[in-house]
Design an enzyme around this catalytic site. Structure first.
Site, mmCIF file in Angstrom:
data_model
loop_
_atom_site.group_PDB
_atom_site.id
_atom_site.type_symbol
_atom_site.label_atom_id
_atom_site.label_comp_id
_atom_site.label_asym_id
_atom_site.label_seq_id
_atom_site.Cartn_x
_atom_site.Cartn_y
_atom_site.Cartn_z
ATOM 1 C CG ASP A 46 32.823 -29.628 -61.578
ATOM 2 O OD1 ASP A 46 32.372 -30.793 -61.644
ATOM 3 O OD2 ASP A 46 33.322 -29.049 -62.555
HETATM 4 C C1 NOJ Z 1 33.325 -32.513 -63.757
HETATM 5 C C2 NOJ Z 1 33.011 -31.528 -64.831
HETATM 6 O O1 NOJ Z 1 33.806 -30.378 -64.681
HETATM 7 C C3 NOJ Z 1 31.550 -31.113 -64.878
HETATM 8 O O2 NOJ Z 1 31.337 -30.374 -66.049
HETATM 9 C C4 NOJ Z 1 30.643 -32.305 -64.799
HETATM 10 O O3 NOJ Z 1 29.305 -31.892 -64.868
HETATM 11 C C5 NOJ Z 1 30.923 -33.053 -63.517
HETATM 12 N N1 NOJ Z 1 32.311 -33.499 -63.513
HETATM 13 C C6 NOJ Z 1 29.985 -34.251 -63.315
HETATM 14 O O4 NOJ Z 1 30.288 -35.269 -64.188
#
Ligand code: NOJ
Length: 760
Positions: free
Chosen positions: A287
């Site tokens: 993530d």
């Molecule tokens: C953080 C989030 O938890 C995730 O769901 C997302 O895909 C990423 N950022 C990228 O934006």
């Protein structure tokens, strides 16, 4: 260590990109072809090139840092996220495929969650359709739009089971149930990716956030998760396993500590389960900033340690943190990480790039993008899918559907005319909300003259969201208490002048989603107070709920005659709400998550195990001394403008041998006066076993349409897949020769019952 080779790959081998957009590949390359191309590429790559492919760069710059251009020229990143403009996609791609040494195309990733230009209901809304084709169709349209614009890879589906409504990200998934969640996960993978990875007009999908992110302590986003292996395997894994079976090309690891080992550096999760047991052959991305966060989480000593441990655990791509880019080459040179380990990750990423056809078609065609994004058929689909997502929670004395002859309506509430709140919590980067609001939908239906509106006092987060900075446009200042009071009085006055009141209340878009957890689940702000004042006027009131989570609506359920859960219904939300309120469409959605009576009941879900005090025991009527412990609206609940009668529940045989499937059938009749949809639900309970089993578990569902008086026989199959579970006692999957209860009906409290014996 492999020798550096400066030769550029032969054009014929790479089918290197041309500036003009080529035709997409129309059939998938064979595994052998993919491997040959990946081998050839790998043979040309320096260690630095390889590390570049494992690094995903942010397309936006934080704190004045330079953009990714220079790094791309050096082959320093293989993927870019947070860009959403066709021209910029092409400009960055040009650097990669024309100016970098190896000319490997970039993979552009973006959060295309419930739509790209055309916005569909938020995922919990689409799951409320209990119709996987809703999710599949929305994902297909989103993929077509996003791919035309230049996106290759969506960070979706989010398949986290969530049983705690305080957790803001419950909005992004399919709710509390692993079986429903698995069906919705697979449907989204099919919709995004199409028949094969690299199919024209589709995207690479990403199952996230692996795993158990939804079980955050206290429902607080990012908090640690402590979860038993039993619960992981029986509850949190099934939607991920379903996504893997459906061929999802990538996984995203979750941020949080999973039983004290962060999910993004958890070898049991990423290697043993995902690759070992499930045979997943795509790649895993962290993530955002997750690999650097391993240090913040006090798991890794420093970036070097974080990079080594994440890669070692099975993470292939570092999203935005630069931790792989900074450390991996040095780690290999020091002998702390084997280059073969890096090769393994690079292969997975290159294989996906080859399959997606990026070498043939690295660029987006701007003219085509404009045409696809202007396609009005997509809006019609958004309306249809939003209609299917709505759940009628209550309808006393058939207040709904409303009569077309209504002389005047007051539409009250802070969400009634907000485009952003109608579209929902996951807005695509840079997207300008363009939804039809409920007010607009009702005005279009009834004519503006008959529809008065007052928003009432504003609602807003007490603690602002860090995502607010990404929302374009000026931010309105906080309403003063005096202005709020005046807005309150104005709303009551407006309601007084109308024959009927439609209150559009709930939560704003920024009140659910990431970093949007709540400690209480009541209507925020002064909405309930306003609703009480309106109900006290003695007029018929319909409450249209908008928001991203189950709310605690004990007072509302007791005092408001009709309640429609519209979630955040997307681009055509206002029309869809009007369609349902006026009966052009008969609502048929069902809740994918339990609604509690009060906040303190959370986490509350139907599939709990029983206690030594059986369900409904008169000795022990509630586990709380100040009120009932049951749900306000159970999982699977949802009403219709017609009624359905269930009869004739039959098992093909009362006994079945272990490993053999038995068929279950039931007759469902539309016993009311209008056509409508029913979601027929099958639950089972294993009465004894090597471990305790939930009181009920969903193991089959079917959404059907019936004309008045029509009867349909609906069949389900119960086989080893439905009857097995992971036993904490045996520490393995088991199917046991035991007695089972089967119920079929309209929600998770279904009464129509049959017995099934599984025998050796
Ligand atoms: C953080 C989030 O938890 C995730 O769901 C997302 O895909 C990423 N950022 C990228 O934006």
């Amino acid at each position: 260590m492999r020798r550096h080779c400066n030769a550029v790959l032969p054009t014929a081998l790479l089918l290197a990109a041309s500036a003009a957009a080529a035709q997409p590949v129309s059939s998938p390359p064979s595994d052998a072809q993919v491997k040959a191309r990946v081998d050839a590429l790998l043979g040309q790559m320096t260690l630095e090139d390889k590390v570049g492919q494992l690094s995903q760069a942010a397309g936006i710059s934080f704190g004045g840092a330079p953009g990714p251009e220079e790094s791309l020229r050096r082959g320093g990143a293989g993927s870019v996220l947070w860009v959403n403009e066709t021209k910029r996609f092409n400009a960055l791609q040009k650097i990669a495929v024309e100016e970098s040494r190896l000319k490997i195309p970039l993979l552009f990733g973006l959060d295309v969650i419930h739509g790209y230009r055309t916005i569909f209901p938020i995922p919990i809304g689409m799951a409320s359709s209990w119709d996987p084709s809703v999710h599949e169709r929305a994902a297909e349209i989103a993929a077509r739009e996003a791919r035309a614009a230049g996106v290759h890879w969506t960070f979706a589906p989010m398949v986290d089971v969530a049983r705690d409504a305080r957790w803001g990200r419950i909005a992004e998934g399919a709710g509390e149930d692993p079986y429903l969640g698995a069906a919705m996960a697979a449907a989204q993978v099919r919709g995004f990716q199409g028949p094969y990875l690299g199919a024209p007009d589709r995207l690479l999908a990403c199952a996230k956030h692996f795993a158990a992110y939804g079980k955050a302590d206290g429902g607080r986003d990012y908090d640690p998760v402590y979860v038993s292996e039993t619960e992981l395997r029986n509850v949190y894994f099934p939607p991920f396993a379903a996504a893997a079976r459906a061929g999802v090309g990538s996984f995203m690891s979750a941020y949080m500590d999973l039983n004290d080992v962060p999910a993004g550096a958890n070898p049991w999760l990423l290697r043993d389960v995902l690759r070992g047991e499930w045979g997943f052959s795509g790649f895993v991305v962290s993530d955002a900033f997750g690999t650097a966060n391993l240090v913040t989480q006090h798991f890794a000593r420093d970036g070097r340690d974080a990079a080594a441990r994440a890669l070692g655990a099975g993470l292939d791509m570092d999203m935005a943190s630069g931790t792989f880019a900074k450390n991996l080459a040095a780690l290999v040179k020091d002998g702390a990480v084997k280059e073969a380990q890096i090769d393994e990750a690079v292969r997975r990423i290159l294989a996906v790039k080859v399959r997606l056809g990026l070498f043939e078609q690295p660029y987006a065609d701007e003219a085509r993008a404009a045409a696809v994004l202007a396609d009005s058929k997509s809006r019609a689909e958004a309306r249809r899918l939003a209609q299917r997502s709505m759940v009628l929670l209550k309808n006393e004395r058939q207040l709904l559907p409303l009569k077309a002859s209504l002389a005047s309506v007051a539409v009250i509430g802070p969400l009634a005319d907000s485009k952003a709140d109608t579209e929902g919590s996951w807005m695509v980067f840079g997207h300008v909300p363009a939804a039809v609001t409920v007010l607009e939908g009702l005005r279009a239906r009834l004519g503006s003259a008959k529809v008065a509106h007052a928003p009432g006092p504003e609602i807003r987060r007490e603690v602002p969201s860090f995502f607010d900075d990404f929302i374009p446009g000026p931010k309105p200042p906080k309403q003063t208490p005096e202005a709020g009071e005046a807005a309150f009085r104005q709303a009551v006055e407006t309601a007084k002048g109308a024959e009927l009141v439609i209150a559009v209340m709930g939560e704003r878009a920024d009140m659910s989603g990431e970093a949007a957890s709540r400690a209480s689940l009541e209507l925020p702000g002064r909405q309930q107070e306003l609703l009480k004042a309106i109900v006290a006027l003695g007029k018929p009131v319909v409450l249209v709920l908008m928001g991203g989570r189950p709310l605690a609506l004990e007072w509302e359920a007791a005092n408001v005659p009709a309640i429609l859960e519209a979630w955040q219904p997307g681009s055509e939300g206002g029309h869809a709400v009007a369609d349902v309120l006026f009966g052009d469409v008969n609502p048929g959605g069902k809740l994918p998550a339990t609604f509690p009576r009060r906040s303190g009941q959370t986490p509350l879900y139907y599939a709990h195990t029983t206690t030594h005090q059986p369900e409904g025991s008169p000795m022990y009527r509630s586990r709380y001394w100040e009120g009932p412990a049951e749900a306000l609206y159970p999982f699977g609940h949802g009403l219709s403008y017609t009624s359905f009668a269930y009869s004739n529940l039959k098992l093909a045989a009362p006994q079945v041998k272990l490993g053999v499937a038995v068929s279950v059938s039931v007759d469902v009749t539309n016993s009311g006066g209008v056509a409508g949809d029913e979601v027929v639900q099958l639950y089972l309970h294993q009465k004894a076993g090597s471990a305790s089993r939930p009181v009920r578990e969903l193991k089959g569902f079917k959404r059907i349409s019936l004309k008045p008086g029509e009867t349909q026989t609906v069949s389900f199959s119960l086989g080893p897949d439905e009857l097995r579970y992971w036993s904490s006692f045996e520490r393995r999957w088991v199917q046991e020769a035991e007695a089972f209860d089967i119920w079929v009906g309209t929600d998770s409290t279904a009464k129509l019952h049959a017995d099934l014996a599984v025998v050796r």
